[in-house]
Write an enzyme that holds these catalytic residues in place. Sequence first.
Site, PDB file in Angstrom:
ATOM      1  N   CYS A 155       0.815  -1.228   0.000  1.00  0.00           N
ATOM      2  CA  CYS A 155       0.000   0.000   0.000  1.00  0.00           C
ATOM      3  C   CYS A 155       0.844   1.271   0.000  1.00  0.00           C
ATOM      4  CB  CYS A 155      -0.951  -0.004   1.186  1.00  0.00           C
ATOM      5  SG  CYS A 155      -1.988  -1.469   1.240  1.00  0.00           S
ATOM      6  N   HIS A 159      -2.780   7.061   2.895  1.00  0.00           N
ATOM      7  CA  HIS A 159      -3.300   5.771   2.430  1.00  0.00           C
ATOM      8  C   HIS A 159      -4.676   5.550   3.055  1.00  0.00           C
ATOM      9  CE1 HIS A 159      -3.899   1.685   1.512  1.00  0.00           C
ATOM     10  NE2 HIS A 159      -3.533   1.202   2.683  1.00  0.00           N
ATOM     11  N   ASN A 185     -10.094   0.005   0.871  1.00  0.00           N
ATOM     12  CA  ASN A 185      -8.625   0.037   0.802  1.00  0.00           C
ATOM     13  C   ASN A 185      -8.184  -0.547  -0.547  1.00  0.00           C
ATOM     14  OD1 ASN A 185      -5.889  -0.494   0.974  1.00  0.00           O
ATOM     15  ND2 ASN A 185      -5.979  -1.282   3.073  1.00  0.00           N
TER      16      ASN A 185
HETATM   17  N1  COA Z   1     -18.393  -7.612  11.307  1.00  0.00           N
HETATM   18  C1  COA Z   1     -18.829  -7.815  12.559  1.00  0.00           C
HETATM   19  N2  COA Z   1     -18.019  -8.246  13.552  1.00  0.00           N
HETATM   20  C2  COA Z   1     -16.728  -8.465  13.237  1.00  0.00           C
HETATM   21  C3  COA Z   1     -16.217  -8.267  11.942  1.00  0.00           C
HETATM   22  C4  COA Z   1     -17.110  -7.831  10.959  1.00  0.00           C
HETATM   23  N3  COA Z   1     -16.713  -7.597   9.692  1.00  0.00           N
HETATM   24  N4  COA Z   1     -14.905  -8.556  11.944  1.00  0.00           N
HETATM   25  C5  COA Z   1     -14.599  -8.935  13.192  1.00  0.00           C
HETATM   26  N5  COA Z   1     -15.696  -8.878  13.986  1.00  0.00           N
HETATM   27  C6  COA Z   1     -15.806  -9.184  15.399  1.00  0.00           C
HETATM   28  C7  COA Z   1     -14.664 -10.034  15.894  1.00  0.00           C
HETATM   29  O1  COA Z   1     -14.914 -11.410  15.659  1.00  0.00           O
HETATM   30  C8  COA Z   1     -14.655  -9.690  17.367  1.00  0.00           C
HETATM   31  O2  COA Z   1     -15.671 -10.410  18.027  1.00  0.00           O
HETATM   32  P1  COA Z   1     -15.424 -11.011  19.496  1.00  0.00           P
HETATM   33  O3  COA Z   1     -15.141  -9.808  20.356  1.00  0.00           O
HETATM   34  O4  COA Z   1     -16.716 -11.681  19.773  1.00  0.00           O
HETATM   35  O5  COA Z   1     -14.262 -11.913  19.354  1.00  0.00           O
HETATM   36  C9  COA Z   1     -15.033  -8.216  17.389  1.00  0.00           C
HETATM   37  O6  COA Z   1     -15.705  -7.975  16.154  1.00  0.00           O
HETATM   38  C10 COA Z   1     -13.846  -7.301  17.509  1.00  0.00           C
HETATM   39  O7  COA Z   1     -12.898  -7.699  16.542  1.00  0.00           O
HETATM   40  P2  COA Z   1     -11.509  -7.005  16.417  1.00  0.00           P
HETATM   41  O8  COA Z   1     -10.689  -7.720  15.398  1.00  0.00           O
HETATM   42  O9  COA Z   1     -10.928  -6.820  17.794  1.00  0.00           O
HETATM   43  O10 COA Z   1     -11.961  -5.571  15.859  1.00  0.00           O
HETATM   44  P3  COA Z   1     -11.115  -4.300  15.641  1.00  0.00           P
HETATM   45  O11 COA Z   1     -11.672  -3.191  16.427  1.00  0.00           O
HETATM   46  O12 COA Z   1      -9.630  -4.547  15.753  1.00  0.00           O
HETATM   47  O13 COA Z   1     -11.426  -3.991  14.106  1.00  0.00           O
HETATM   48  C11 COA Z   1     -10.363  -4.102  11.975  1.00  0.00           C
HETATM   49  C12 COA Z   1     -11.018  -4.903  13.109  1.00  0.00           C
HETATM   50  C13 COA Z   1      -9.884  -5.089  10.925  1.00  0.00           C
HETATM   51  C14 COA Z   1     -11.408  -3.183  11.384  1.00  0.00           C
HETATM   52  C15 COA Z   1      -9.186  -3.277  12.543  1.00  0.00           C
HETATM   53  O14 COA Z   1      -8.367  -4.078  13.360  1.00  0.00           O
HETATM   54  C16 COA Z   1      -8.358  -2.635  11.478  1.00  0.00           C
HETATM   55  O15 COA Z   1      -8.845  -1.883  10.667  1.00  0.00           O
HETATM   56  N6  COA Z   1      -7.032  -2.903  11.455  1.00  0.00           N
HETATM   57  C17 COA Z   1      -6.163  -2.377  10.442  1.00  0.00           C
HETATM   58  C18 COA Z   1      -6.301  -3.192   9.186  1.00  0.00           C
HETATM   59  C19 COA Z   1      -5.707  -2.519   7.974  1.00  0.00           C
HETATM   60  O16 COA Z   1      -5.765  -1.321   7.836  1.00  0.00           O
HETATM   61  N7  COA Z   1      -5.142  -3.327   7.080  1.00  0.00           N
HETATM   62  C20 COA Z   1      -4.595  -2.864   5.858  1.00  0.00           C
HETATM   63  C21 COA Z   1      -3.265  -2.242   6.018  1.00  0.00           C
HETATM   64  S1  COA Z   1      -2.624  -1.675   4.527  1.00  0.00           S
END
Ligand code: COA
Length: 317
Positions: A117, A242, A272
């Site tokens: 990215c 980004h 993204n």
């Molecule tokens: N819809 C609903 N619930 C979801 C879900 C979705 N799409 N994805 C995950 N969950 C659930 C999980 O299973 C978890 O449930 P639990 O508490 O019962 O275990 C809960 O939501 C929290 O999940 P978590 O992974 O802790 O959420 P988060 O706040 O970290 O958000 C992302 C997840 C992916 C949105 C976040 O971590 C993120 O954006 N990270 C950066 C990723 C990124 O930018 N990548 C590209 C880089 S170039």
Amino acid sequence: MSQTNIRGRGSRITGWATALPDDVVTNHDLAKTMDTDHDWIVERTGIHERRWGKESTHDLSVESGRAAIDRAGLTGDDIDIVVLATTTPDKQCPATASTVQDSLGIAGGAFDVNAACSGFVYGLAVGDGMIATGAENVLVIGTDTLSNITDLEDRGTAILFADGSGSMVLSAQDGPSNIMSWSLGSDGSLERLLYAEHHGGKLQMVGKEVFRAAVGYMVNTSRDAMQKAGVTIDDISLVVPHQANIRIIEAAAKRLNAPMDKVAVCLDRTGNTSSASVPLAFGDAEADGRIQPGELILMTGFGAGMSSASAVVRWDP
Ligand code: COA
């Protein structure tokens, strides 16, 4: 690694354009096939919809590349080099840039750059270096078709990743470069946080750790690039980050003391798109009249690797 342009021959952005696949996939569409919902996705990411298309990396690159060359008032014959930043080339080889070069009737050379990215800002730095050493016009493209390497049934990644393309033409000018500085980084020890294996492998991600690392990398390379350019955040009119997650963008903007009204955001409509996200966000902000000739832009990205890249650019098209 960072640099300011110290040669007597610089580059100027003379053309720019973007392209998106036709097919829109909303959060509500995703909720029909996986256990997620619109409000969760918006609250955690800021994304409302994205494009997953049938278009290949070649197709989107040709569309944005052709429009950028037109806007620069040039033809394919005028372009010396095509630098295509992509993580999703259409084939293992040849470089997708080669097929783009042929479709655009470009006489010069062509190669791909893969810095995930951060790829578009890496591509700009490469293009600027080519201008400094003699090229007249370089076409820098950032295109990704991440829908090809995402498990579209995995709610942890499918909500984020998408397809798109953006291009800029760099043209030679006497005097200092309008790509005033760049700062490029890589921390390969963090490979496990975000990767896809060869042969049909899909993106694997440790979301929370990527989030934490991303903010730090964007802030560090941004500060480094601004220092190399001899400017502060107050001199910057538009920050183009980004487009991964609105919460990452807000956290980085806060640490850089950049108010959000200075920050370009299009991820609500694009998701993204990896290498395409910086030129897509720029194109959106420019079309809205948010940048004027003579003003400064801070472009900043991070991604798998973990790679990171920032550049300070004078907008004088
Ligand atoms: N819809 C609903 N619930 C979801 C879900 C979705 N799409 N994805 C995950 N969950 C659930 C999980 O299973 C978890 O449930 P639990 O508490 O019962 O275990 C809960 O939501 C929290 O999940 P978590 O992974 O802790 O959420 P988060 O706040 O970290 O958000 C992302 C997840 C992916 C949105 C976040 O971590 C993120 O954006 N990270 C950066 C990723 C990124 O930018 N990548 C590209 C880089 S170039």
